[in-house]
Design a protein around this motif. Structure first.
Motif, PDB file in Angstrom:
ATOM      1  N   THR A 134       0.925  -1.157  -0.011  1.00  0.00           N
ATOM      2  CA  THR A 134      -0.084  -0.079   0.113  1.00  0.00           C
ATOM      3  C   THR A 134       0.715   1.293   0.034  1.00  0.00           C
ATOM      4  O   THR A 134       0.295   2.255   0.271  1.00  0.00           O
ATOM      5  CB  THR A 134      -1.016  -0.011   1.293  1.00  0.00           C
ATOM      6  N   LEU A 139      -4.622   1.651   3.824  1.00  0.00           N
ATOM      7  CA  LEU A 139      -5.825   1.564   2.778  1.00  0.00           C
ATOM      8  C   LEU A 139      -7.041   1.175   3.487  1.00  0.00           C
ATOM      9  O   LEU A 139      -7.141  -0.045   4.266  1.00  0.00           O
ATOM     10  CB  LEU A 139      -5.308   0.542   1.779  1.00  0.00           C
ATOM     11  N   GLY A 141     -11.343   0.238   3.605  1.00  0.00           N
ATOM     12  CA  GLY A 141     -12.422  -0.009   3.067  1.00  0.00           C
ATOM     13  C   GLY A 141     -13.503  -1.145   3.842  1.00  0.00           C
ATOM     14  O   GLY A 141     -12.964  -1.787   4.744  1.00  0.00           O
ATOM     15  N   LYS A 161     -16.978  -2.622  -5.918  1.00  0.00           N
ATOM     16  CA  LYS A 161     -15.947  -1.537  -6.086  1.00  0.00           C
ATOM     17  C   LYS A 161     -15.638  -0.770  -5.101  1.00  0.00           C
ATOM     18  O   LYS A 161     -16.229  -0.683  -3.920  1.00  0.00           O
ATOM     19  CB  LYS A 161     -16.716  -0.764  -6.911  1.00  0.00           C
ATOM     20  N   ASP A 162     -14.312  -0.835  -5.078  1.00  0.00           N
ATOM     21  CA  ASP A 162     -13.621   0.047  -3.494  1.00  0.00           C
ATOM     22  C   ASP A 162     -13.843  -0.837  -2.339  1.00  0.00           C
ATOM     23  O   ASP A 162     -13.730  -0.205  -1.263  1.00  0.00           O
ATOM     24  CB  ASP A 162     -14.111   1.522  -3.495  1.00  0.00           C
ATOM     25  N   ILE A 164     -13.038  -4.221   0.071  1.00  0.00           N
ATOM     26  CA  ILE A 164     -11.841  -5.221   0.490  1.00  0.00           C
ATOM     27  C   ILE A 164     -12.517  -6.430   0.689  1.00  0.00           C
ATOM     28  O   ILE A 164     -13.473  -6.731   1.438  1.00  0.00           O
ATOM     29  CB  ILE A 164     -11.336  -4.861   1.999  1.00  0.00           C
ATOM     30  N   SER A 197      -9.353  -8.215  -8.758  1.00  0.00           N
ATOM     31  CA  SER A 197      -9.263  -6.734  -9.076  1.00  0.00           C
ATOM     32  C   SER A 197     -10.328  -6.386 -10.225  1.00  0.00           C
ATOM     33  O   SER A 197     -10.346  -5.106 -10.209  1.00  0.00           O
ATOM     34  CB  SER A 197      -7.766  -6.529  -9.252  1.00  0.00           C
ATOM     35  N   LYS A 202     -10.102  -3.323  -4.068  1.00  0.00           N
ATOM     36  CA  LYS A 202      -8.972  -2.723  -3.965  1.00  0.00           C
ATOM     37  C   LYS A 202      -8.110  -3.505  -2.968  1.00  0.00           C
ATOM     38  O   LYS A 202      -6.970  -3.039  -2.692  1.00  0.00           O
ATOM     39  CB  LYS A 202      -9.101  -1.214  -3.263  1.00  0.00           C
ATOM     40  N   ALA A 203      -8.531  -4.508  -2.455  1.00  0.00           N
ATOM     41  CA  ALA A 203      -7.673  -5.630  -1.456  1.00  0.00           C
ATOM     42  C   ALA A 203      -8.173  -6.843  -1.567  1.00  0.00           C
ATOM     43  O   ALA A 203      -9.426  -7.038  -1.629  1.00  0.00           O
ATOM     44  CB  ALA A 203      -7.274  -5.078  -0.243  1.00  0.00           C
ATOM     45  N   VAL A 230      -4.917  -2.732 -12.427  1.00  0.00           N
ATOM     46  CA  VAL A 230      -4.406  -2.405 -10.685  1.00  0.00           C
ATOM     47  C   VAL A 230      -4.065  -3.740 -10.313  1.00  0.00           C
ATOM     48  O   VAL A 230      -4.790  -4.698 -10.545  1.00  0.00           O
ATOM     49  CB  VAL A 230      -5.734  -2.008 -10.222  1.00  0.00           C
ATOM     50  N   ILE A 232      -3.818  -5.359  -6.981  1.00  0.00           N
ATOM     51  CA  ILE A 232      -4.238  -5.112  -5.491  1.00  0.00           C
ATOM     52  C   ILE A 232      -3.387  -5.653  -4.582  1.00  0.00           C
ATOM     53  O   ILE A 232      -2.967  -6.783  -4.597  1.00  0.00           O
ATOM     54  CB  ILE A 232      -5.794  -5.515  -5.533  1.00  0.00           C
TER      55      ILE A 232
END
Length: 467
Positions: A134, A139, A141, A161-162, A164, A197, A202-203, A230, A232
């Motif tokens: 990160t 990070l 979420g 979306k967005d 974890i 991803s 995002k993770a 991306v 992640i």
């Protein structure tokens, strides 16, 4: 009467002189002595069980050197150690084969979760090998849990979306062969940073792939696809933390705060360590292979320190017993097995370039547990040549010759049409410690370790004398 006496001597003399000279019997060729394999197996077993050095060597490797992750000082110390140990067995042919290895640094890492408006709680975690970090920043979420591919497919575009993503996918306890259970879970697309991803997440957090019920996180290698926009971060948590997180998520919203300093820094070179006893009859090669590297956080005793010392033990035993091997017996201790596999690819490329004739490759990577058999990844015709040998192995508890896979470190040799085999052991405890800080020297039983080395030496002996 005189005539009679005159004729008789003449008759006798004619009879005697007419006989052929007696021929000498041709010298008999010495009868071929049929080898008593039961006796030979006993000699090998007695030598290893009485004088074997594998356990002491494992203590030196794990306690004396510690973690030996690719592209680190620890690995180079392990390479030097392996060379020294092979020389001590009386091996003269020892060399290094340089292979590329990714330079990946874990750095500091942390995971906190918060249920509702409660306080942050620290959770034990491990970054996946080669994972992106990160950048040392938090990070944060909301966590969304997925337990199977159906749940993933049922989610509409944008729902992750967005977020974890927490993949709560345990190893299947109904699959008795734990290696099969592990592979079945590890191959799930849910445990793919690239797949997750693409949902906009995002993770990725996964439940550790382990048979133990504790809170120890177990690492895994992560792969990214070339077209990933991306990359992640990906990490694992222990089973108990996973169960607690599941309970929380069923009641309320849970937020995660992740901070990972993991980063990749190009490539370095690490050597495979190779040693051999030349064949007395020809230069055909029989290979034994094990991985020399470990993860960066642990001793790597069962994965695969045990395999390393067992391979060395086989060469030591052949030398100690004065066995005259027909073919070249070679040990390859592979670099960069855990986070890339460059060592095994390098060796296979070397064999192909040199056009070396390899007749058999035996690997071991499942821990120093009691040996149960050999998995034979080869043609049916070759398998049938080995099956009759079962009677010699049975007194040593080795009976399973039915499996047909081989460990990843020797697998590239299959493309060269080389018969492969893997030592099969009782793996019920292996995934308790696999890829975790619990994989330590004290988990290894000396007798089981030596029994495994015995079975390997016996198989190499049989291949050498019969193929």
């Amino acid at each position: 009467m005189k005539k009679i006496f005159i004729i008789l001597p003449l008759f006798l003399s004619g009879f005697l002189f007419s006989q052929k000279k007696p021929q000498k019997s041709p010298a008999r060729k010495p009868a071929m002595v049929k080898m008593n394999y039961h006796e030979e197996f006993k000699k090998i077993s007695d030598e290893i069980m009485t004088h074997g050095t594998a356990y002491d060597n494992l203590g030196e490797l794990t306690k004396g050197i510690g973690p030996r992750f690719s592209a680190t000082v620890g690995y180079m110390k392990a390479a030097d150690w392996a060379e020294r140990k092979l020389k001590e067995t009386g091996i003269e042919m020892i060399w290094r084969q340089e292979a590329k290895a990714p330079v990946w640094i874990r750095g500091k890492e942390s995971l906190f979760i918060k249920a509702g408006s409660g306080d942050w709680k620290n959770i034990r975690m491990l970054s996946f090998g080669n994972s992106e970090g990160t950048g040392g920043k938090d990070l944060t979420g909301e966590i969304v849990m997925i337990s199977n591919t159906s749940e993933l497919n049922a989610l509409s575009i944008g729902q992750l979306k967005d977020k974890i993503v927490f993949v709560n996918l345990p190893m299947d306890p109904t699959i008795i062969n734990t290696s099969d259970s592990y592979l079945a879970t590890a191959k799930s697309k849910l445990i793919s940073a690239s797949v997750i991803s693409k949902t906009g997440a995002k993770a990725l957090i996964i439940r550790s792939l382990t048979t133990a019920y504790d809170d120890t996180p177990h690492a895994k290698m992560i792969y990214y696809e070339a077209d990933d926009k991306v990359k992640i971060p990906a990490l694992s948590i222990g089973v108990r933390s996973a169960d607690e997180l599941e309970k929380l998520l069923k009641k309320q919203k849970v937020t995660a705060k992740l901070n990972m300093n993991a980063e990749s820094k190009g490539y370095a070179t690490n050597p495979n360590i190779i040693a051999e006893i030349p064949g007395k009859k020809d230069s055909k090669v029989i290979v034994l292979g094990a991985q020399l590297d470990s993860w960066d956080f642990g001793e790597g005793a069962t994965d695969d320190g045990t395999g390393v010392v067992q391979c060395i033990e086989v060469l030591r035993t052949l030398k100690a017993l004065g066995i005259q091997n027909n073919h070249t017996i070679r040990v390859v201790l592979y670099a960069n097995s855990e986070n890339g596999g460059q060592g095994r690819d390098m060796y296979a490329a070397y064999v192909k370039k040199k056009d070396e004739k390899h007749i058999f490759a035996l690997g071991t990577d499942a821990g120093g547990y009691s040996p149960r058999g050999f998995s034979l990844d080869m043609s049916p015709q070759r398998r049938r040549l080995i099956f009759p040998w079962k009677e010699y192995f049975l007194p040593y508890g080795v009976y399973d010759f039915d499996q047909t896979y081989a460990i990843q470190d020797i697998s590239p040799l299959k493309k060269l049409d080389i018969p492969l085999a893997e030592l099969v052991v009782d793996t019920q405890r292996y995934f308790d410690y696999h890829h975790s800080v619990e994989d330590t020297f004290d988990k290894v039983n000396k007798r089981e370790l030596l029994l495994g080395a015995t079975a390997m030496a016996q198989m190499i002996f049989m291949i050498d004398k019969n193929w």
